[in-house]
Scaffold this active site. Structure first.
Site, PDB file in Angstrom:
ATOM      1  N   SER A 248      -6.764  -4.869  12.346  1.00 50.15           N
ATOM      2  CA  SER A 248      -8.019  -4.351  11.798  1.00 50.15           C
ATOM      3  C   SER A 248      -9.209  -4.898  12.563  1.00 50.15           C
ATOM      4  CB  SER A 248      -8.146  -4.742  10.322  1.00 50.15           C
ATOM      5  OG  SER A 248      -7.127  -4.159   9.565  1.00 50.15           O
TER       6      SER A 248
ATOM      7  N   HIS B   2     -13.219  -3.495   7.543  1.00 49.21           N
ATOM      8  CA  HIS B   2     -13.021  -3.277   6.107  1.00 49.21           C
ATOM      9  C   HIS B   2     -13.290  -4.575   5.365  1.00 49.21           C
ATOM     10  CE1 HIS B   2      -9.250  -5.546   6.018  1.00 49.21           C
ATOM     11  NE2 HIS B   2      -8.844  -4.866   7.084  1.00 49.21           N
TER      12      HIS B   2
ATOM     13  N   ASP C  27       0.470   4.908  22.774  1.00 48.73           N
ATOM     14  CA  ASP C  27       0.879   4.058  23.878  1.00 48.73           C
ATOM     15  C   ASP C  27       2.336   3.597  23.683  1.00 48.73           C
ATOM     16  OD1 ASP C  27       1.105   1.413  25.441  1.00 48.73           O
ATOM     17  OD2 ASP C  27      -0.829   2.201  26.101  1.00 48.73           O
TER      18      ASP C  27
END
Length: 396
Positions: free
Chosen positions: A347, A205, A332
């Site tokens: 990210s 991003h 998880d």
């Protein structure tokens, strides 16, 4: 035996002369071209920005087009924690402040209609690259009682305005009433790199300024080796974050040439170690992604890359670029215990499904930190300059 005719003799002489002139004028140019090419190859191969090229490659191989065919694309998955440092193009305006004067207080910058998010690129005809460029110009204009002629970048437009500095009696200096910044720093995760060209993609991003919330228009930048020191666990309504340390420039591993909707991109200058995967993986485009189990690679302690289970909740086949192509959920147990789900700094963590890189983690749902968005890998490959935009659309 008959003597050769005069016309035949003239023809042979002309032919010999033509051959002589061709050899005399053209042969030196062949030598010059070859010498120039060797010199070019030496400079090219010694350049640090493309470290993965084999120095024995021929000039023909060096001049191949940078783009790859989709079916040939293989990149090494990332997962490394990286520090990110950016320098803006010009100086970014991040706020206004009031300058105290005898009749009260005012902001010359605000009066000149300079907005938060504007970038100052030029003052009095002088290009502005750093904050330190501004003070001497302001001081001179203030002492001479002259207005500053300012050129701004606002979005895609260039705007000109004028501003009169005023004297702050308390600080004994001329002020323009603006908060400004020329650098930004943070942490994130590398998504992939191409072992042949050294091109990489990270974050998934755009990097926006923390105050203006607008994308940073970068002049240059660096990615740096980073070590995760602690994790602030996320909770409903409160995203968590990785805390990490990195040393400026000393552990620089690459440059940053682009800051786009799909991440940051540039060229690696050093080889990147990857204890989990050294080999390149094929990629899967958006129409190949399936709902169901997948894995992400990320760092939660130090520099160790680990693999964690996730679920692809939904994936939309895309024919045009979009930043939110997948909805993912962390499944998880260990990662949920450590982080609460997706946290800031994660990210760019690559998403792998069925032995292929399919995308990267990008956003967290604030009210449910176990879930968030992912971006499909093809849009990052485009911005990295590995595939052409039209090749991706044709494949979809």
């Amino acid at each position: 035996m008959s003597k050769p005719s005069k016309s035949n003799l003239k023809y042979k002489i002309c032919s010999l002369l033509s051959l002589f002139f061709m050899l005399f004028f053209l042969f030196p140019s062949f030598i010059h071209a070859d010498t120039s090419l060797q010199g070019y190859k030496e400079v090219f191969q010694d350049s640090p920005i493309i470290p993965f090229l084999n120095k024995k490659e021929s000039s023909k191989e060096n001049n191949k087009e940078q783009y790859q065919r989709l079916e040939d694309v293989k990149v090494v998955p990332g997962g490394q924690s990286i520090g990110v440092q950016l320098e803006t193009k010009g100086v970014l305006v991040v706020g206004h402040h009031q300058v105290k004067v005898s009749e009260g207080a005012k902001s010359p910058g605000e009066a000149a209609k300079i907005n938060v998010g504007d970038t100052i690129v030029e003052i009095n005809g002088q290009k502005i690259n750093h904050m330190t460029d501004i003070k001497p110009i302001v001081d001179n204009s203030g002492k001479e009682n002259k207005k500053l002629q300012i050129k701004l970048k606002r979005g895609d437009k260039m705007i000109e305005t004028s501003l009169q500095p005023i004297f702050d009696k308390k600080e004994k200096a001329y002020k323009i009433g603006l908060y400004i910044r020329d650098t930004a720093a943070g942490i994130g995760t590398m998504t992939f790199y191409d072992p042949k060209s050294g091109r990489y993609g990270a974050l998934g991003h755009v990097i926006s300024d923390m105050d203006t919330k607008k994308p940073i228009d970068i002049k240059q930048g660096s990615i740096i080796h980073s070590s995760v020191t602690a994790i602030e666990k996320g909770d409903n309504g409160l995203p968590g974050e990785k805390q990490a340390s990195f040393q400026t420039q000393e552990k620089r591993i690459g440059n940053i040439t682009k800051n786009t909707d799909y991440g940051i991109f540039g060229i690696l200058e050093k080889e990147v170690n990857h204890e989990k995967y050294e080999e390149a993986f094929p990629v899967a485009l958006s129409h190949e992604v399936k709902e169901g189990p997948a894995k992400i690679l990320t760092v939660v302690d130090g520099e160790k890359i680990e693999e964690f289970d996730i679920e692809i909740i939904s994936s939309v086949p895309q024919k045009s670029a979009s930043t939110k192509g997948m909805v993912i959920q962390i499944t998880d147990p260990r990662l949920l215990e450590l982080t609460g789900g997706i946290v800031q700094g994660m990210s760019g963590s690559p998403i792998i499904q069925n032995g292929k890189i399919i995308g990267a983690v990008t956003h967290v749902f604030v009210n449910d930190p176990t879930s968030g968005y992912g971006v499909h890998i093809e849009w990052m490959l485009e911005d990295a300059g590995i595939i052409k935009p039209e090749s991706n659309q044709n494949a979809a």
